[in-house]
Design an enzyme around this catalytic site. Structure first.
Site, PDB file in Angstrom:
ATOM      1  CG  ASP A  15      61.885  20.097  21.747  1.00 35.26           C
ATOM      2  OD1 ASP A  15      61.942  21.310  21.296  1.00 35.26           O
ATOM      3  OD2 ASP A  15      60.858  19.947  22.526  1.00 35.26           O
ATOM      4  CG  ASP A  37      63.862   7.485  10.032  1.00 32.37           C
ATOM      5  OD1 ASP A  37      64.662   8.138   9.211  1.00 32.37           O
ATOM      6  OD2 ASP A  37      63.437   6.431   9.789  1.00 32.37           O
ATOM      7  CE  LYS A  81      60.840   8.463   6.878  1.00 27.36           C
ATOM      8  NZ  LYS A  81      61.746   7.256   7.548  1.00 27.36           N
ATOM      9  CG  ASP A 132      58.564  21.569  16.746  1.00 24.67           C
ATOM     10  OD1 ASP A 132      59.277  21.889  17.597  1.00 24.67           O
ATOM     11  OD2 ASP A 132      57.385  21.693  16.610  1.00 24.67           O
ATOM     12  CE1 TYR A 143      54.044  20.950  12.968  1.00 20.12           C
ATOM     13  CE2 TYR A 143      55.505  22.386  13.854  1.00 20.12           C
ATOM     14  CZ  TYR A 143      55.063  21.292  13.838  1.00 20.12           C
ATOM     15  OH  TYR A 143      55.613  20.257  14.559  1.00 20.12           O
TER      16      TYR A 143
HETATM   17 MN    MN Z   1      58.834  22.832  19.720  1.00 20.68          MN
END
Ligand code: MN
Ligand code: NAD
Length: 356
Positions: free
Chosen positions: A250, A222, A189, A246, A138
């Protein structure tokens, strides 16, 4: 007694419902403790401000926040404005402008909450996800060429700096060390992303040597999702990149019962700038303006703010009030399967705080 100067930025959607609720709870805390004082300044930045002024916040907005001790934030996001404009114009501007590089997201299953995970008892799920919050996927680096033409190309370039990775991994080791289990999982990863993620692994191995009392392991992102579902009790503190964490957080919020409960802090651990606390959910277009938003994620974010401000007694008092309220199904909002309103939950937490 120190007066804590608090900026409140409700932003958009249900942010305008849950942030005032958070402020109401802080006022109730203040009323019942003569040693606690907050001074609030409210900012009307967000999508409505954008419609009037063409920007989500004023150009000198960061200067208005700079002298605050902490920021309580709601959400940025509006059905009528592209998400990348609202997000970059407000929330990321503050996170990046104040170098809030550590995004900390605790997950627990609170009393009374029906969480989907049946493979552990509520007491066995106690995680903190540390998200790199200043660079990575980001970073905003990249661009578009040949826009609108068939040969259009677009890039979002991941930027990982050694300094940036070192500081977040060191922060995560410190946090893990401060928790009872002293255990950290470094998520990457590095099989597929063979440059920056390999550097993460190398840096993690080096920093681990500074923390011989912390037990640590590595997991690919993963595989980490599967481990969160199948072996939740095997995790304690996790650290991951901006994008990976992120998504993982969630998932963590959903596994703990609802996105409406989960809190987060965007921290500048060096305390050069104010840190910012917010529920992890967004504007929730489907329920905004209806008084149905679950304010618990905001209240728990206030707990994190109080801890950051050194007000540990008040933080403990508020967390106990939150848990007393979630334990009562009659005070569950719709996302938790109940029918209570934002106002009813807020009033109940205020009352519990005043009794404590
Ligand atoms: Mn988020
Ligand atoms: P969202 O979190 O707004 O909503 C996802 C689902 O969860 C919806 O069904 C919503 O009703 C429910 N939900 C979320 N919070 C709730 C609460 N407190 N109580 C009850 N139910 C709740 O995510 P989305 O739909 O992907 O995004 C909507 C907008 O919010 C977008 O513009 C997005 O960019 C923005 N957003 C902002 C932030 C932020 O500012 N930190 C974070 C996420 C999304």
């Amino acid at each position: 007694m120190k007066t804590h100067r608090i900026a409140t930025i409700p932003g958009d959607g249900i942010g305008q419902e849950v942030v005032p609720a958070g402020r109401q709870v802080m006022e109730a805390l203040m009323k019942s403790d003569s040693n606690l004082r907050f001074e609030f300044t409210d900012y009307d930045w967000g999508a409505d401000y954008y419609r009037k002024h063409g920007v989500m916040m004023p150009a000198e907005g960061l200067d208005q926040l700079r002298d605050k001790d902490a920021i309580l934030f709601g959400s940025a996001g509006d059905p009528g404005i592209p998400d990348h404009i609202t997000l970059w114009g407000l929330r990321l501007k503050i996170c990046q402008g104040f170098d809030q590089y550590a995004n900390v997201r605790p997950t627990r299953i609170l009393p009374g909450i029906d969480a989907p995970l049946k493979r552990c008892t509520p007491a066995q799920l106690d995680w903190v996800i540390v998200r790199e919050n200043s660079e990575g996927e980001y970073s905003g680096a990249g661009g578009r060429v040949h826009q609108g033409h068939p040969l259009e190309a677009a890039t979002d370039v991941t930027i990982m700096t050694r300094a940036g990775v070192e500081r977040i991994i060191r922060y995560a080791f410190r946090l893990a060390q401060s928790r009872p289990r002293k255990q950290l999982t470094v998520v990457t990863k590095s099989n597929a992303q063979r440059h920056a993620m390999v550097m993460w692994d190398e840096i993690a191995a080096t920093i681990a040597k500074e923390f011989p009392d912390v037990k640590w392991d590595k997991e690919l992102v993963d595989a980490a999702t599967a481990r969160m579902v199948n072996r939740p009790a095997s995790l304690d503190t996790l650290v991951a990149t901006n994008l990976h964490a992120d998504i993982l957080s969630d998932l963590a919020a959903a596994l703990a019962g609802s996105l409406g409960i989960a809190p987060t802090g965007n921290l500048d651990p060096e305390r050069r700038y104010p840190s910012m606390f917010e529920p992890i959910h967004g504007s929730a277009f489907d329920i905004m303006g209806q008084g149905l938003a679950n304010p618990i994620g905001t209240f728990w974010s206030v707990v994190m703010m109080l801890e950051h401000l050194g007000e540990n007694a008040a933080a403990g008092r508020l967390m106990a009030a939150i848990e007393a309220v979630t334990a009562n199904p009659a005070l569950h909002t719709r996302d938790l399967g109940g029918s209570a309103t934002t106002r009813q939950v807020t009033d109940a937490v205020c009352a519990a705080v005043s009794r404590a």
